[in-house]
Design an enzyme around this catalytic site. Structure first.
Site, short mmCIF file in Angstrom:
data_model
loop_
_atom_site.label_atom_id
_atom_site.label_comp_id
_atom_site.label_asym_id
_atom_site.label_seq_id
_atom_site.Cartn_x
_atom_site.Cartn_y
_atom_site.Cartn_z
N PRO A 79 0.84 -1.21 0.00
CA PRO A 79 0.00 0.00 0.00
C PRO A 79 0.87 1.25 0.00
O PRO A 79 1.86 1.32 0.74
CB PRO A 79 -0.79 -0.10 1.31
N GLU A 80 0.52 2.22 -0.84
CA GLU A 80 1.27 3.47 -0.88
C GLU A 80 0.52 4.54 -0.09
O GLU A 80 -0.58 4.29 0.43
CB GLU A 80 1.52 3.88 -2.33
N LYS A 114 3.50 6.11 5.12
CA LYS A 114 2.77 4.85 5.10
C LYS A 114 2.40 4.38 6.52
O LYS A 114 1.99 3.24 6.70
CB LYS A 114 3.61 3.79 4.39
#
Ligand code: ZN
Length: 258
Positions: free
Chosen positions: A2-3, A55
């Protein structure tokens, strides 16, 4: 992985479900947290804010306690109305927070810890983060300063992934940003001008912010995961190769990113 856009979107969903709402229960089903007594330590406290830094996702409770999570490659935050089937197996849940309306579930760790606010301020992993690419007040000068403190023999594509230079960007947006700016991701930092480096960030910031608004769904991807297909700008075949110490795949057009 996930960014930042996905994490910011998750912070909004989790925040909408938890901030200011009475917390009915907190459970820590994962054995790693069986002895941590989080339900007792958090009992009666409400959530005052949920925010993302790069993040990292932080659930801030009243009374100076904060849950710090980093999803790495596998983790996920789910928000479900009561009765809705969860997106992953309950066996993979590390944390379940229930309100009148929602179940907020953290799946698959791997970083989940309860710390004081003051500790989050001095946490090395958070303190070292560069400016957040999605933040309203993104600081271009600070980004450039961090980039120039880095090893100038690094390729720009590799350096952009380093969270000390720029927080929140990942493999997808690194490739897309270099493509849109017409910049070769393999070019050494000492051959990349400040304007060229900023151009990449100025390309991806609006895209990542729009994706975060939509719940973390990127749109308009042009080179990422498109090796062997024609470049949308010049029809040259898009290439892919591992880059940097972590060998993360970079996608680029060898013709118009020269
Ligand atoms: Zn091209």
């Amino acid at each position: 992985m996930p960014e930042g856009d996905t994490i910011h979107a998750a912070a909004r969903r989790v925040g909408d479900a938890l901030v200011g709402k009475p917390i009915l229960s907190i459970e820590t089903p994962h054995p790693r947290h069986a002895m941590d007594r989080w339900p007792e330590r958090l009992a009666g406290r409400s959530v005052r804010a949920v925010d993302a830094q790069g993040k990292h996702l932080l659930v801030r409770f009243e009374g100076d306690l904060t849950l710090h999570s980093h999803l790495r490659m596998t983790g996920w935050w789910g928000v479900y109305p009561h009765g809705r089937r969860w997106g992953r197996s309950p066996r993979r849940a590390w944390l379940v927070i229930r309100t009148d309306e929602h179940e907020v579930v953290q799946f698959d760790g791997p970083v989940l810890e309860l710390v004081t606010d003051s500790r989050t301020r001095f946490d090395r992993r958070l303190a070292m983060l560069g400016p957040d690419v999605i933040a309203d007040d993104f600081d271009e000068r600070r980004f450039l300063a961090r980039l120039r403190e880095d090893d100038q023999s690094r390729g720009i594509g590799d350096a952009l992934l380093d969270q000390r230079n720029l927080a929140g960007i990942g493999n997808v947006w690194k490739s897309e940003g270099c493509f849109r700016a017409g910049l070769d991701p393999w070019r050494r930092l000492d051959a990349v001008s400040d304007e060229e480096a900023l151009a990449v960030v100025r390309e991806v910031r609006p895209l990542m912010r729009a994706s975060a608004e939509r719940g973390g769904h990127p749109r308009g991807i042009q080179v990422y995961d498109r090796a062997g297909r024609p470049c949308p700008r010049c029809s040259t075949t898009i290439r892919a190769r591992g880059q940097g110490d972590d060998n993360r795949t970079t996608y680029w057009c060898p013709a118009c990113q020269a």
